[in-house]
Scaffold this motif. Structure first.
Motif, short mmCIF file in Angstrom:
data_model
loop_
_atom_site.label_atom_id
_atom_site.label_comp_id
_atom_site.label_asym_id
_atom_site.label_seq_id
_atom_site.Cartn_x
_atom_site.Cartn_y
_atom_site.Cartn_z
N UNK A 3 0.84 -1.19 0.00
CA UNK A 3 0.00 0.00 0.00
C UNK A 3 0.88 1.25 0.00
N UNK A 4 0.32 2.33 -0.51
CA UNK A 4 1.01 3.62 -0.48
C UNK A 4 0.08 4.64 0.16
N UNK A 5 0.68 5.59 0.85
CA UNK A 5 -0.07 6.66 1.50
C UNK A 5 0.19 7.95 0.74
N UNK A 6 -0.89 8.65 0.41
CA UNK A 6 -0.80 9.90 -0.35
C UNK A 6 -1.35 11.02 0.51
N UNK A 7 -0.57 12.10 0.61
CA UNK A 7 -0.97 13.25 1.41
C UNK A 7 -0.98 14.49 0.53
N UNK A 8 -2.07 15.23 0.54
CA UNK A 8 -2.18 16.47 -0.23
C UNK A 8 -1.43 17.56 0.51
N UNK A 9 -0.37 18.08 -0.09
CA UNK A 9 0.49 19.07 0.55
C UNK A 9 0.11 20.49 0.15
N UNK A 10 -0.15 20.71 -1.13
CA UNK A 10 -0.46 22.04 -1.64
C UNK A 10 -1.94 22.16 -1.98
N UNK A 11 -2.42 23.38 -2.00
CA UNK A 11 -3.81 23.67 -2.28
C UNK A 11 -4.17 23.38 -3.74
N UNK A 12 -5.46 23.11 -3.97
CA UNK A 12 -5.95 22.87 -5.33
C UNK A 12 -6.17 24.18 -6.09
N UNK A 13 -6.06 25.30 -5.41
CA UNK A 13 -6.27 26.59 -6.06
C UNK A 13 -5.17 26.79 -7.10
N UNK A 14 -5.55 27.16 -8.30
CA UNK A 14 -4.59 27.39 -9.37
C UNK A 14 -4.30 26.16 -10.21
N UNK A 15 -4.87 25.02 -9.84
CA UNK A 15 -4.66 23.79 -10.63
C UNK A 15 -5.53 23.84 -11.88
N UNK A 16 -5.14 23.04 -12.85
CA UNK A 16 -5.97 22.91 -14.04
C UNK A 16 -7.21 22.09 -13.69
N UNK A 17 -8.27 22.22 -14.46
CA UNK A 17 -9.47 21.41 -14.20
C UNK A 17 -9.19 19.91 -14.20
N UNK A 18 -8.27 19.46 -15.07
CA UNK A 18 -7.93 18.05 -15.11
C UNK A 18 -7.28 17.60 -13.80
N UNK A 19 -6.38 18.42 -13.27
CA UNK A 19 -5.72 18.07 -12.01
C UNK A 19 -6.72 18.04 -10.86
N UNK A 20 -7.69 18.94 -10.88
CA UNK A 20 -8.72 18.94 -9.84
C UNK A 20 -9.56 17.67 -9.91
N UNK A 21 -9.83 17.18 -11.12
CA UNK A 21 -10.58 15.93 -11.27
C UNK A 21 -9.78 14.74 -10.77
N UNK A 22 -8.48 14.75 -11.00
CA UNK A 22 -7.62 13.66 -10.52
C UNK A 22 -7.60 13.65 -8.99
N UNK A 23 -7.48 14.81 -8.37
CA UNK A 23 -7.49 14.90 -6.92
C UNK A 23 -8.83 14.45 -6.35
N UNK A 24 -9.91 14.80 -7.03
CA UNK A 24 -11.23 14.36 -6.58
C UNK A 24 -11.36 12.85 -6.70
N UNK A 25 -10.82 12.27 -7.75
CA UNK A 25 -10.86 10.81 -7.92
C UNK A 25 -10.05 10.11 -6.85
#
Length: 59
Positions: A3-25
């Protein structure tokens, strides 16, 4: 499978719409949010798209 652990370090503000969809997924909605996933090619590909926003560690 490992298993791997993923931690969101930076804000989603300023990301492309595609990157926001990946983070949501991945289920990462807020900064400092942590999720654990099976280590497979699909998850690794998603992490590669947002590698500048997340921190990955082995569990």
């Amino acid at each position: 499978m490992s298993e791997i652990t993923v931690k969101l370090i930076h804000s989603r503000i300023g990301c492309t719409p595609y990157q926001k969809k990946v983070l949501a997924a991945l289920g990462l909605r807020r900064r400092e949010m942590v999720k654990t996933f099976q280590d497979n090619a699909a998850v690794r590909g998603m992490i590669a798209r947002v590698s500048h926003l997340v921190e990955v560690s082995k569990s």
